[in-house]
Design a protein around this motif. Structure first.
Motif, mmCIF file in Angstrom:
data_model
loop_
_atom_site.group_PDB
_atom_site.id
_atom_site.type_symbol
_atom_site.label_atom_id
_atom_site.label_comp_id
_atom_site.label_asym_id
_atom_site.label_seq_id
_atom_site.Cartn_x
_atom_site.Cartn_y
_atom_site.Cartn_z
ATOM 1 N N LEU A 66 -142.263 -7.569 -16.732
ATOM 2 C CA LEU A 66 -141.664 -6.456 -15.991
ATOM 3 C C LEU A 66 -142.343 -5.142 -16.348
ATOM 4 C CD1 LEU A 66 -139.381 -6.437 -13.921
ATOM 5 C CD2 LEU A 66 -137.815 -5.843 -15.779
ATOM 6 N N SER A 67 -142.622 -4.950 -17.618
ATOM 7 C CA SER A 67 -143.304 -3.739 -18.071
ATOM 8 C C SER A 67 -144.692 -3.616 -17.453
ATOM 9 C CB SER A 67 -143.419 -3.739 -19.602
ATOM 10 O OG SER A 67 -144.068 -2.587 -20.076
ATOM 11 N N ARG A 68 -145.318 -4.764 -17.181
ATOM 12 C CA ARG A 68 -146.683 -4.784 -16.657
ATOM 13 C C ARG A 68 -146.751 -4.867 -15.136
ATOM 14 N NH1 ARG A 68 -150.763 -7.210 -20.689
ATOM 15 N NH2 ARG A 68 -149.699 -7.036 -22.690
ATOM 16 N N GLY A 69 -145.609 -4.760 -14.443
ATOM 17 C CA GLY A 69 -145.657 -4.676 -12.991
ATOM 18 C C GLY A 69 -144.973 -5.769 -12.212
ATOM 19 N N ALA A 70 -144.308 -6.717 -12.868
ATOM 20 C CA ALA A 70 -143.549 -7.727 -12.125
ATOM 21 C C ALA A 70 -142.427 -7.030 -11.364
ATOM 22 C CB ALA A 70 -142.987 -8.780 -13.072
ATOM 23 N N ALA A 71 -142.019 -7.599 -10.240
ATOM 24 C CA ALA A 71 -140.985 -6.996 -9.403
ATOM 25 C C ALA A 71 -139.580 -7.287 -9.920
ATOM 26 C CB ALA A 71 -141.116 -7.500 -7.968
ATOM 27 N N HIS A 72 -139.336 -8.510 -10.400
ATOM 28 C CA HIS A 72 -137.998 -8.924 -10.805
ATOM 29 C C HIS A 72 -138.103 -10.074 -11.793
ATOM 30 C CE1 HIS A 72 -133.971 -10.720 -10.531
ATOM 31 N NE2 HIS A 72 -133.581 -9.484 -10.255
ATOM 32 N N VAL A 73 -137.152 -10.131 -12.737
ATOM 33 C CA VAL A 73 -137.098 -11.237 -13.694
ATOM 34 C C VAL A 73 -135.690 -11.807 -13.733
ATOM 35 C CG1 VAL A 73 -137.418 -11.978 -16.087
ATOM 36 C CG2 VAL A 73 -138.875 -10.184 -15.159
#
Length: 181
Positions: A66-73
């Motif tokens: 998430l910190s690196r650009g994922a949209a959702h976890v």
């Protein structure tokens, strides 16, 4: 334990010390996460990803994505200790709108939502055969181009429905990269 890179770079996560054997918590060391995310960045799979973090423990892998650009976890964690740590980390990062925390057995997850996952972290208790069961159970929730990161104490062979991409060893941790087949 801390976030390695991205928008929350350097932020410390909830402390579990050396882990919690009773709760089967064995946090992925910073060095291993750094190497792992270097591989994922090289493959271009993080930006905009819908991530499923199975056997999430502290949530460090999903939060790093998430910190690196994922949209959702979506975090799947069965244990109360892990649930508490993940909730604490989500709150610390103010990431509630980009996360979902589910208390469930990763080998029988049921419905995980309508959006297929294209990046899956799988870090089951070592040597118990739970990784294979979880992969079989989530196959219908995987996107066609899904990448699976499987941590174990040995190199793992891909089960039906998955193909081997890469294997790496980091000390006693073996990382197997799979893709949906």
């Amino acid at each position: 334990m801390r976030i390695i890179a991205g928008r929350w770079r350097g932020v410390p996560l909830a402390n579990v010390g050396r882990g919690d054997a009773q709760a089967h918590l064995r946090p992925t060391p910073d060095r291993v996460r750094e190497s792992l995310f270097s591989m994922l960045t090289h493959r271009g799979v993080i930006d905009g990803a819908h991530v499923l973090d199975l056997f999430a423990g502290t949530g460090a892998l999903g939060l790093e994505a998430l910190s690196r650009g994922a949209a959702h976890v979506t975090f799947a964690e069965n244990g109360r200790v892990g649930q508490k740590l993940i909730a604490e980390n989500i709150k610390k990062l103010n990431a509630g709108d980009q996360t979902k925390l589910l208390r469930l057995d990763a080998t029988k997850p049921g419905e995980l939502g309508p959006t297929p996952f294209n990046l899956i972290f799988l870090d089951p208790p070592y040597g118990k055969g739970m990784g294979e069961k979880a992969l079989a159970a989530i196959r219908t929730h995987c996107a066609d181009d899904a990448l699976i990161v499987w941590e174990e104490n040995a190199a793992m062979d891909p089960p039906a429905g998955y193909a081997l991409l890469d294997r790496r060893r980091f000390g006693s941790t073996h990382v197997t990269l799979l893709e949906t087949a």
